[in-house]
Design an enzyme around this catalytic site. Structure first.
Site, PDB file in Angstrom:
ATOM      1  N   PHE A  11      81.364  58.694  66.740  1.00 52.39           N
ATOM      2  CA  PHE A  11      81.767  58.701  68.158  1.00 52.39           C
ATOM      3  C   PHE A  11      81.095  57.577  68.973  1.00 52.39           C
ATOM      4  CE2 PHE A  11      80.404  61.054  72.243  1.00 52.39           C
ATOM      5  CZ  PHE A  11      81.394  60.454  73.005  1.00 52.39           C
ATOM      6  N   ASP A  59      75.112  54.501  52.578  1.00 51.49           N
ATOM      7  CA  ASP A  59      74.260  55.583  53.066  1.00 51.49           C
ATOM      8  C   ASP A  59      72.932  54.956  53.508  1.00 51.49           C
ATOM      9  OD1 ASP A  59      72.483  57.687  53.267  1.00 51.49           O
ATOM     10  OD2 ASP A  59      73.020  58.592  51.334  1.00 51.49           O
ATOM     11  N   THR A 125      67.720  61.100  71.323  1.00 48.99           N
ATOM     12  CA  THR A 125      68.399  62.094  72.151  1.00 48.99           C
ATOM     13  C   THR A 125      67.421  62.786  73.095  1.00 48.99           C
ATOM     14  OG1 THR A 125      69.447  64.278  72.037  1.00 48.99           O
ATOM     15  CG2 THR A 125      68.118  63.663  70.155  1.00 48.99           C
ATOM     16  N   ASP A 126      67.943  63.271  74.214  1.00 47.50           N
ATOM     17  CA  ASP A 126      67.094  64.043  75.140  1.00 47.50           C
ATOM     18  C   ASP A 126      66.663  65.380  74.527  1.00 47.50           C
ATOM     19  OD1 ASP A 126      69.519  65.406  75.232  1.00 47.50           O
ATOM     20  OD2 ASP A 126      69.727  65.327  77.418  1.00 47.50           O
ATOM     21  N   TYR A 153      68.121  69.970  64.047  1.00 41.91           N
ATOM     22  CA  TYR A 153      68.630  68.650  64.463  1.00 41.91           C
ATOM     23  C   TYR A 153      67.615  67.936  65.344  1.00 41.91           C
ATOM     24  CZ  TYR A 153      70.956  65.298  67.524  1.00 41.91           C
ATOM     25  OH  TYR A 153      71.253  64.164  68.257  1.00 41.91           O
ATOM     26  N   ALA A 155      64.484  68.515  65.817  1.00 39.61           N
ATOM     27  CA  ALA A 155      63.219  68.268  65.117  1.00 39.61           C
ATOM     28  C   ALA A 155      63.343  67.031  64.233  1.00 39.61           C
ATOM     29  CB  ALA A 155      62.835  69.492  64.281  1.00 39.61           C
ATOM     30  N   LYS A 157      65.377  64.486  64.727  1.00 42.24           N
ATOM     31  CA  LYS A 157      65.452  63.290  65.591  1.00 42.24           C
ATOM     32  C   LYS A 157      64.070  62.947  66.147  1.00 42.24           C
ATOM     33  CE  LYS A 157      68.680  61.280  66.771  1.00 42.24           C
ATOM     34  NZ  LYS A 157      69.374  60.099  66.185  1.00 42.24           N
ATOM     35  N   LYS A 192      82.437  69.236  68.891  1.00 46.07           N
ATOM     36  CA  LYS A 192      81.543  69.266  70.044  1.00 46.07           C
ATOM     37  C   LYS A 192      82.296  69.846  71.238  1.00 46.07           C
ATOM     38  CE  LYS A 192      78.385  66.965  67.646  1.00 46.07           C
ATOM     39  NZ  LYS A 192      78.016  65.573  67.805  1.00 46.07           N
ATOM     40  N   PRO A 208      86.031  78.971  72.610  1.00 55.89           N
ATOM     41  CA  PRO A 208      84.814  79.751  72.339  1.00 55.89           C
ATOM     42  C   PRO A 208      83.617  79.251  73.159  1.00 55.89           C
ATOM     43  CG  PRO A 208      85.218  78.198  70.540  1.00 55.89           C
ATOM     44  CD  PRO A 208      86.320  78.000  71.534  1.00 55.89           C
ATOM     45  N   TYR A 210      79.755  79.847  74.133  1.00 48.70           N
ATOM     46  CA  TYR A 210      78.577  80.535  73.609  1.00 48.70           C
ATOM     47  C   TYR A 210      77.875  81.304  74.731  1.00 48.70           C
ATOM     48  CZ  TYR A 210      78.929  77.230  69.635  1.00 48.70           C
ATOM     49  OH  TYR A 210      79.348  76.479  68.567  1.00 48.70           O
TER      50      TYR A 210
HETATM   51  P1  NAD Z   1      78.692  61.362  65.079  1.00 50.67           P
HETATM   52  O1  NAD Z   1      78.365  62.565  64.281  1.00 50.67           O
HETATM   53  O2  NAD Z   1      79.993  61.294  65.804  1.00 50.67           O
HETATM   54  O3  NAD Z   1      78.640  60.062  64.130  1.00 50.67           O
HETATM   55  C1  NAD Z   1      77.629  59.866  63.193  1.00 50.67           C
HETATM   56  C2  NAD Z   1      78.070  58.743  62.250  1.00 50.67           C
HETATM   57  O4  NAD Z   1      77.003  58.508  61.322  1.00 50.67           O
HETATM   58  C3  NAD Z   1      79.318  59.064  61.435  1.00 50.67           C
HETATM   59  O5  NAD Z   1      80.205  57.973  61.412  1.00 50.67           O
HETATM   60  C4  NAD Z   1      78.772  59.338  60.032  1.00 50.67           C
HETATM   61  O6  NAD Z   1      79.685  59.015  58.993  1.00 50.67           O
HETATM   62  C5  NAD Z   1      77.556  58.423  60.020  1.00 50.67           C
HETATM   63  N1  NAD Z   1      76.534  58.865  59.057  1.00 50.67           N
HETATM   64  C6  NAD Z   1      76.047  60.133  58.889  1.00 50.67           C
HETATM   65  N2  NAD Z   1      75.144  60.145  57.899  1.00 50.67           N
HETATM   66  C7  NAD Z   1      75.035  58.865  57.455  1.00 50.67           C
HETATM   67  C8  NAD Z   1      74.245  58.234  56.460  1.00 50.67           C
HETATM   68  N3  NAD Z   1      73.382  58.935  55.690  1.00 50.67           N
HETATM   69  N4  NAD Z   1      74.369  56.905  56.279  1.00 50.67           N
HETATM   70  C9  NAD Z   1      75.252  56.177  57.014  1.00 50.67           C
HETATM   71  N5  NAD Z   1      76.040  56.717  57.961  1.00 50.67           N
HETATM   72  C10 NAD Z   1      75.924  58.054  58.180  1.00 50.67           C
HETATM   73  O7  NAD Z   1      77.471  61.146  66.051  1.00 50.67           O
HETATM   74  P2  NAD Z   1      77.430  60.624  67.570  1.00 50.67           P
HETATM   75  O8  NAD Z   1      77.703  61.750  68.471  1.00 50.67           O
HETATM   76  O9  NAD Z   1      78.242  59.394  67.653  1.00 50.67           O
HETATM   77  O10 NAD Z   1      75.882  60.279  67.694  1.00 50.67           O
HETATM   78  C11 NAD Z   1      75.402  58.983  67.338  1.00 50.67           C
HETATM   79  C12 NAD Z   1      73.907  58.938  67.547  1.00 50.67           C
HETATM   80  O11 NAD Z   1      73.607  59.198  68.911  1.00 50.67           O
HETATM   81  C13 NAD Z   1      73.125  59.988  66.753  1.00 50.67           C
HETATM   82  O12 NAD Z   1      71.940  59.398  66.294  1.00 50.67           O
HETATM   83  C14 NAD Z   1      72.818  61.082  67.769  1.00 50.67           C
HETATM   84  O13 NAD Z   1      71.638  61.743  67.443  1.00 50.67           O
HETATM   85  C15 NAD Z   1      72.681  60.265  69.030  1.00 50.67           C
HETATM   86  N6  NAD Z   1      73.022  60.953  70.296  1.00 50.67           N
HETATM   87  C16 NAD Z   1      74.224  61.582  70.428  1.00 50.67           C
HETATM   88  C17 NAD Z   1      74.567  62.147  71.665  1.00 50.67           C
HETATM   89  C18 NAD Z   1      75.888  62.837  71.863  1.00 50.67           C
HETATM   90  O14 NAD Z   1      76.099  63.435  72.926  1.00 50.67           O
HETATM   91  N7  NAD Z   1      76.821  62.798  70.928  1.00 50.67           N
HETATM   92  C19 NAD Z   1      73.678  62.069  72.740  1.00 50.67           C
HETATM   93  C20 NAD Z   1      72.436  61.421  72.550  1.00 50.67           C
HETATM   94  C21 NAD Z   1      72.133  60.854  71.327  1.00 50.67           C
HETATM   95  O1  DAU Z   2      71.851  66.092  74.563  1.00 48.92           O
HETATM   96  C1  DAU Z   2      72.250  65.205  73.570  1.00 48.92           C
HETATM   97  C2  DAU Z   2      72.885  65.964  72.425  1.00 48.92           C
HETATM   98  O2  DAU Z   2      74.136  66.429  72.878  1.00 48.92           O
HETATM   99  C3  DAU Z   2      73.042  65.090  71.174  1.00 48.92           C
HETATM  100  O3  DAU Z   2      71.765  64.744  70.708  1.00 48.92           O
HETATM  101  C4  DAU Z   2      73.838  65.824  70.093  1.00 48.92           C
HETATM  102  O4  DAU Z   2      74.074  64.962  69.002  1.00 48.92           O
HETATM  103  C5  DAU Z   2      75.145  66.270  70.677  1.00 48.92           C
HETATM  104  O5  DAU Z   2      75.889  66.993  69.718  1.00 48.92           O
HETATM  105  C6  DAU Z   2      74.931  67.114  71.925  1.00 48.92           C
HETATM  106  O6  DAU Z   2      74.289  68.372  71.594  1.00 48.92           O
HETATM  107  P1  DAU Z   2      74.760  69.763  72.268  1.00 48.92           P
HETATM  108  O7  DAU Z   2      74.330  70.858  71.375  1.00 48.92           O
HETATM  109  O8  DAU Z   2      74.382  69.812  73.699  1.00 48.92           O
HETATM  110  O9  DAU Z   2      76.358  69.537  72.219  1.00 48.92           O
HETATM  111  P2  DAU Z   2      77.577  70.500  71.841  1.00 48.92           P
HETATM  112  O10 DAU Z   2      78.819  69.773  72.237  1.00 48.92           O
HETATM  113  O11 DAU Z   2      77.484  71.032  70.464  1.00 48.92           O
HETATM  114  O12 DAU Z   2      77.369  71.709  72.853  1.00 48.92           O
HETATM  115  C7  DAU Z   2      77.322  71.491  74.243  1.00 48.92           C
HETATM  116  C8  DAU Z   2      77.091  72.843  74.905  1.00 48.92           C
HETATM  117  O13 DAU Z   2      78.268  73.646  74.727  1.00 48.92           O
HETATM  118  C9  DAU Z   2      75.959  73.628  74.310  1.00 48.92           C
HETATM  119  O14 DAU Z   2      75.298  74.358  75.338  1.00 48.92           O
HETATM  120  C10 DAU Z   2      76.633  74.602  73.329  1.00 48.92           C
HETATM  121  C11 DAU Z   2      77.965  74.861  74.018  1.00 48.92           C
HETATM  122  N1  DAU Z   2      79.111  75.129  73.115  1.00 48.92           N
HETATM  123  C12 DAU Z   2      79.358  74.273  72.103  1.00 48.92           C
HETATM  124  C13 DAU Z   2      80.407  74.485  71.249  1.00 48.92           C
HETATM  125  C14 DAU Z   2      80.695  73.516  70.109  1.00 48.92           C
HETATM  126  C15 DAU Z   2      79.926  76.238  73.325  1.00 48.92           C
HETATM  127  O15 DAU Z   2      79.699  77.011  74.286  1.00 48.92           O
HETATM  128  N2  DAU Z   2      80.976  76.445  72.489  1.00 48.92           N
HETATM  129  C16 DAU Z   2      81.250  75.619  71.429  1.00 48.92           C
HETATM  130  O16 DAU Z   2      82.222  75.894  70.674  1.00 48.92           O
END
Ligand code: NAD
Ligand code: DAU
Length: 339
Positions: A11, A59, A125-126, A153, A155, A157, A192, A208, A210
């Site tokens: 993403f 990888d 991540t925060d 997760y 822990a 990071k 997500k 759904p 939570y």
């Molecule tokens: P994501 O799960 O959408 O994408 C992760 C990518 O990493 C995928 O393309 C996957 O194929 C690749 N990957 C996984 N394991 C791998 C490995 N061993 N070697 C090479 N590639 C691998 O994740 P995202 O939401 O895009 O998050 C990206 C980064 O940002 C992560 O480090 C996450 O902790 C951090 N982050 C995410 C959010 C959020 O809200 N999504 C917020 C803050 C920080």
């Molecule tokens: O804060 C940054 C983090 O945000 C990143 O480090 C993570 O990679 C990213 O996945 C995200 O974590 P969250 O756990 O906050 O995101 P998620 O979208 O899984 O959930 C957001 C909130 O919504 C959380 O309070 C759980 C809730 N939730 C989530 C899902 C998937 C639901 O209520 N129902 C659901 O089905």
């Protein structure tokens, strides 16, 4: 400048690849991704034929392959997005998170030491700060807030962040770390909250939520995260941590109701399900440091960003419908079947 972008088929990494290619046509981007369930080559379809883009399936925890890649590519900058990123999956399978998020980071850092780079940037991540209470809206995470993780997760990071700091202090690897709040926008994997709720609402399936849906997240439009990382790798101070967030706090229920309203769907689709174990209550970032030092400010407010995001999911049905068929069904049944 030549950048290795790990996790670029996911993403945020995918959005970052486009951010760099569109703004810096003179830069070269080598995307390294293992293509796990979260990686998707369709996300990179607009990049794959560009002359300054290269994709390598690898990888990050595979030391031999990563060393060979660094030897061949000689990158100037490494931006590590690659991770297992879903909290719920870390509760069902913690070990995979340790391998990718910790060992993978250590392999990249060793490669940086061995071959030399200008900058290694760790996308963190925060969640490493744990959570804040709902009744203290005056509290925010700063870069000096203690590490206090809740899930396997977060822990993993936090462990990776500590390794990055150790490699800076002990081996003088030129590192930076960013800790961002929840992102949303195009190419967000539909496990997500926001993309899942949009997809389920469009399919008239239950949404759904939570627990009571009272948990608060601080939502940042993904392009604003990309602009912050871009500034950090070009102008950020080596050895520093930068928090990234835009003061867009919403409860999960507010987010879900906004999506339903935008799509003209009834609130009766909301289904309250068993809470996530160890569920963090509230995340909220204080972005003063990155604003004052680097002049970064987010440009997209939540109300605009969520509309743009919903429109993207309406315009790109094939992208998420492919994901939600096949293997994804097994995951969904396991995660929500008995909840
Ligand atoms: P994501 O799960 O959408 O994408 C992760 C990518 O990493 C995928 O393309 C996957 O194929 C690749 N990957 C996984 N394991 C791998 C490995 N061993 N070697 C090479 N590639 C691998 O994740 P995202 O939401 O895009 O998050 C990206 C980064 O940002 C992560 O480090 C996450 O902790 C951090 N982050 C995410 C959010 C959020 O809200 N999504 C917020 C803050 C920080
Ligand atoms: O804060 C940054 C983090 O945000 C990143 O480090 C993570 O990679 C990213 O996945 C995200 O974590 P969250 O756990 O906050 O995101 P998620 O979208 O899984 O959930 C957001 C909130 O919504 C959380 O309070 C759980 C809730 N939730 C989530 C899902 C998937 C639901 O209520 N129902 C659901 O089905």
């Amino acid at each position: 400048m030549k950048l290795i972008v790990t996790g670029g088929a996911g993403f945020i990494g995918g959005n970052f690849v486009y951010y760099i290619l569109n703004r810096y046509p003179e830069d070269q981007v080598v995307c390294v991704d293992a293509l796990t369930y979260a990686g998707n080559m369709e996300t990179l379809s607009g990049a794959i034929n560009r002359p300054n883009f290269k994709f390598v399936k690898a990888d990050i925890a595979d030391r031999e392959t990563i060393y060979a890649l660094f030897e061949e590519e000689k990158p100037d900058v490494v931006v590590n997005f690659a991770a297992e990123s879903h909290v719920d999956r870390s509760i069902t399978d913690p070990e995979l998170f340790l391998r990718t998020n910790i060992i993978g980071t250590s392999v990249l850092l060793d490669a940086c030491r061995k071959y030399g780079i200008q900058r290694y940037h760790q996308v963190s991540t925060d969640e490493v700060y744990g959570d804040l209470p709902l009744d203290r809206p005056d509290l925010f995470f700063t870069e000096t807030s203690p590490i206090h993780t809740s899930s396997p997760y977060s822990a993993s990071k936090a462990s990776a962040d500590l390794l990055v700091q150790a490699y800076h202090r002990t081996f003088q690897v030129p590192v930076t770390i960013s800790r961002c709040s929840n992102n949303y926008g195009p190419y967000h994997f539909p496990e997500k909250l926001i993309p899942l709720m949009i997809a389920n609402a469009l399919n008239d399936k239950p949404l759904p939520v939570y627990g009571k849906g009272e948990n608060v997240r601080d939502w940042l439009y993904v392009e604003d995260h990309c602009s912050a990382i871009d500034l950090i790798i070009r102008k950020g101070r080596v050895g520093e941590i930068y928090n990234i967030g835009g003061h867009n706090e919403r409860t999960n229920l507010q987010v879900v109701k906004t999506i339903l309203k935008e799509l003209g769907k009834p609130e009766s689709l909301i289904r309250y399900v068993t809470d996530r174990p160890g569920h963090d209550m509230r995340y909220a970032i204080d972005p003063t440091k990155i604003h004052e030092e680097l002049g970064w400010l987010p440009v997209t407010k939540f109300d605009d960003g969520i509309q743009k995001t919903i429109q993207w999911y309406l315009d790109n049905r094939a992208w998420w419908e492919h994901i939600m068929s096949g293997e994804y069904q097994t995951y969904y049944q396991k995660m929500y079947g008995n909840r």
